[in-house]
Design an enzyme around this catalytic site. Structure first.
Site, mmCIF file in Angstrom:
data_model
loop_
_atom_site.group_PDB
_atom_site.id
_atom_site.type_symbol
_atom_site.label_atom_id
_atom_site.label_comp_id
_atom_site.label_asym_id
_atom_site.label_seq_id
_atom_site.Cartn_x
_atom_site.Cartn_y
_atom_site.Cartn_z
ATOM 1 N N CYS A 9 0.867 -1.184 0.000
ATOM 2 C CA CYS A 9 0.000 0.000 0.000
ATOM 3 C C CYS A 9 0.898 1.227 0.000
ATOM 4 O O CYS A 9 2.084 1.131 -0.350
ATOM 5 C CB CYS A 9 -0.968 -0.020 1.196
ATOM 6 S SG CYS A 9 -0.162 0.007 2.804
ATOM 7 N N ASN A 12 2.343 1.431 4.339
ATOM 8 C CA ASN A 12 2.656 0.140 5.000
ATOM 9 C C ASN A 12 2.368 0.193 6.506
ATOM 10 O O ASN A 12 3.031 -0.475 7.298
ATOM 11 C CB ASN A 12 4.120 -0.281 4.725
ATOM 12 C CG ASN A 12 4.432 -1.730 5.104
ATOM 13 O OD1 ASN A 12 5.558 -2.042 5.456
ATOM 14 N ND2 ASN A 12 3.472 -2.603 5.055
ATOM 15 N N CYS A 14 -1.305 0.666 7.394
ATOM 16 C CA CYS A 14 -2.747 0.379 7.519
ATOM 17 C C CYS A 14 -3.163 -0.837 6.684
ATOM 18 O O CYS A 14 -3.378 -1.927 7.210
ATOM 19 C CB CYS A 14 -3.590 1.592 7.138
ATOM 20 S SG CYS A 14 -3.327 3.026 8.208
ATOM 21 N N ARG A 15 -3.274 -0.659 5.377
ATOM 22 C CA ARG A 15 -3.881 -1.718 4.565
ATOM 23 C C ARG A 15 -2.979 -2.933 4.340
ATOM 24 O O ARG A 15 -3.412 -4.076 4.538
ATOM 25 C CB ARG A 15 -4.311 -1.142 3.207
ATOM 26 C CG ARG A 15 -5.433 -0.139 3.323
ATOM 27 C CD ARG A 15 -5.587 0.675 2.063
ATOM 28 N NE ARG A 15 -4.445 1.547 1.842
ATOM 29 C CZ ARG A 15 -4.237 2.261 0.757
ATOM 30 N NH1 ARG A 15 -5.097 2.177 -0.245
ATOM 31 N NH2 ARG A 15 -3.191 3.049 0.656
ATOM 32 N N SER A 16 -1.731 -2.698 3.905
ATOM 33 C CA SER A 16 -0.899 -3.882 3.603
ATOM 34 C C SER A 16 -0.511 -4.677 4.852
ATOM 35 O O SER A 16 -0.458 -5.910 4.785
ATOM 36 C CB SER A 16 0.318 -3.519 2.740
ATOM 37 O OG SER A 16 1.167 -2.600 3.367
ATOM 38 N N ASP A 126 -8.076 3.756 1.230
ATOM 39 C CA ASP A 126 -7.126 4.226 2.248
ATOM 40 C C ASP A 126 -7.894 4.746 3.467
ATOM 41 O O ASP A 126 -8.653 5.712 3.348
ATOM 42 C CB ASP A 126 -6.288 5.352 1.616
ATOM 43 C CG ASP A 126 -5.189 5.843 2.529
ATOM 44 O OD1 ASP A 126 -5.202 5.495 3.724
ATOM 45 O OD2 ASP A 126 -4.316 6.572 2.030
HETATM 46 P P1 4NP Z 1 -1.732 2.798 4.120
HETATM 47 O O1 4NP Z 1 -2.346 4.138 4.737
HETATM 48 O O2 4NP Z 1 -1.208 3.141 2.745
HETATM 49 O O3 4NP Z 1 -2.887 1.862 4.075
HETATM 50 O O4 4NP Z 1 -0.629 2.361 5.087
HETATM 51 C C1 4NP Z 1 -1.634 5.334 4.807
HETATM 52 C C2 4NP Z 1 -0.759 5.540 5.849
HETATM 53 C C3 4NP Z 1 -0.070 6.743 5.944
HETATM 54 C C4 4NP Z 1 -0.252 7.720 4.984
HETATM 55 C C5 4NP Z 1 -1.117 7.501 3.920
HETATM 56 C C6 4NP Z 1 -1.808 6.294 3.834
HETATM 57 N N1 4NP Z 1 0.428 8.952 5.086
HETATM 58 O O5 4NP Z 1 0.166 9.852 4.265
HETATM 59 O O6 4NP Z 1 1.283 9.103 5.965
#
Ligand code: 4NP
Length: 161
Positions: A9, A12, A14-16, A126
């Site tokens: 994702c 790294n 939340c989703r992955s 997201d």
């Molecule tokens: P992820 O979510 O891609 O599912 O881990 C996010 C985590 C952090 C950020 C964006 C999306 N960020 O902008 O810091």
């Protein structure tokens, strides 16, 4: 021979990592932990070395998944050679992965939800800037994708012996 799966994702955190932990448990419950290796990574570098977001860990724990051992890392060029499946959570991640992979890789690079059997959704949204329900949605979609992915890998010849 092991089959190696990398979930990707943006951050790294939340989703992955959710996909990592959910698939890890599914694979262990099927007794296939010696046959399928799992990792996760982000296309971005902001959270390298950090554990999954607290909201992600909390939502996962409520469904019986422990994500506390995971730490964020960034995707590298070597991942396209080391892994059999590199699976993106959304189309933006997929675009970034495809441009990184170039034409050198012969691993399978696609959207993770291409493997989902119940949902018609193609992307895991997201949840980072949204409310708690976004983390629930992630888990529902990820569980669906993980079940379908395991069936695909088993169908491709992973032995249960
Ligand atoms: P992820 O979510 O891609 O599912 O881990 C996010 C985590 C952090 C950020 C964006 C999306 N960020 O902008 O810091």
């Amino acid at each position: 021979m092991t089959t190696k799966v990398l979930f990707v994702c943006l951050g790294n955190i939340c989703r992955s990592p959710t996909a990592h932990g959910v698939f890890e448990k599914l694979v262990a419950d099927a007794g296939l932990q010696d046959k399928i290796e799992i990792d996760s990574a982000g296309t971005g570098d902001w959270h390298i070395g950090r554990p999954p977001d607290e909201r992600t860990q909390r939502a996962a724990k409520q469904r019986g998944y422990d994500l506390s051992h995971l730490r964020a890392r960034q995707v590298t060029g070597a991942d396209f050679h080391d892994f059999d499946y590199v699976l993106a959570m959304d189309k933006s991640n997929l675009k970034d992965l495809r441009s990184m992979a170039g034409d050198k890789s012969n691993c399978h690079v696609s959207l993770f939800l291409d493997f989902a059997e119940s949902s018609w959704k193609r992307e895991v949204p997201d949840p980072y800037y949204g409310g708690e329900d976004g983390f629930e949605t992630v888990l529902e979609l990820v569980e669906d994708g993980a079940r379908g992915l395991l069936e695909t890998i088993k169908g491709a010849g992973v032995s249960e012996q």
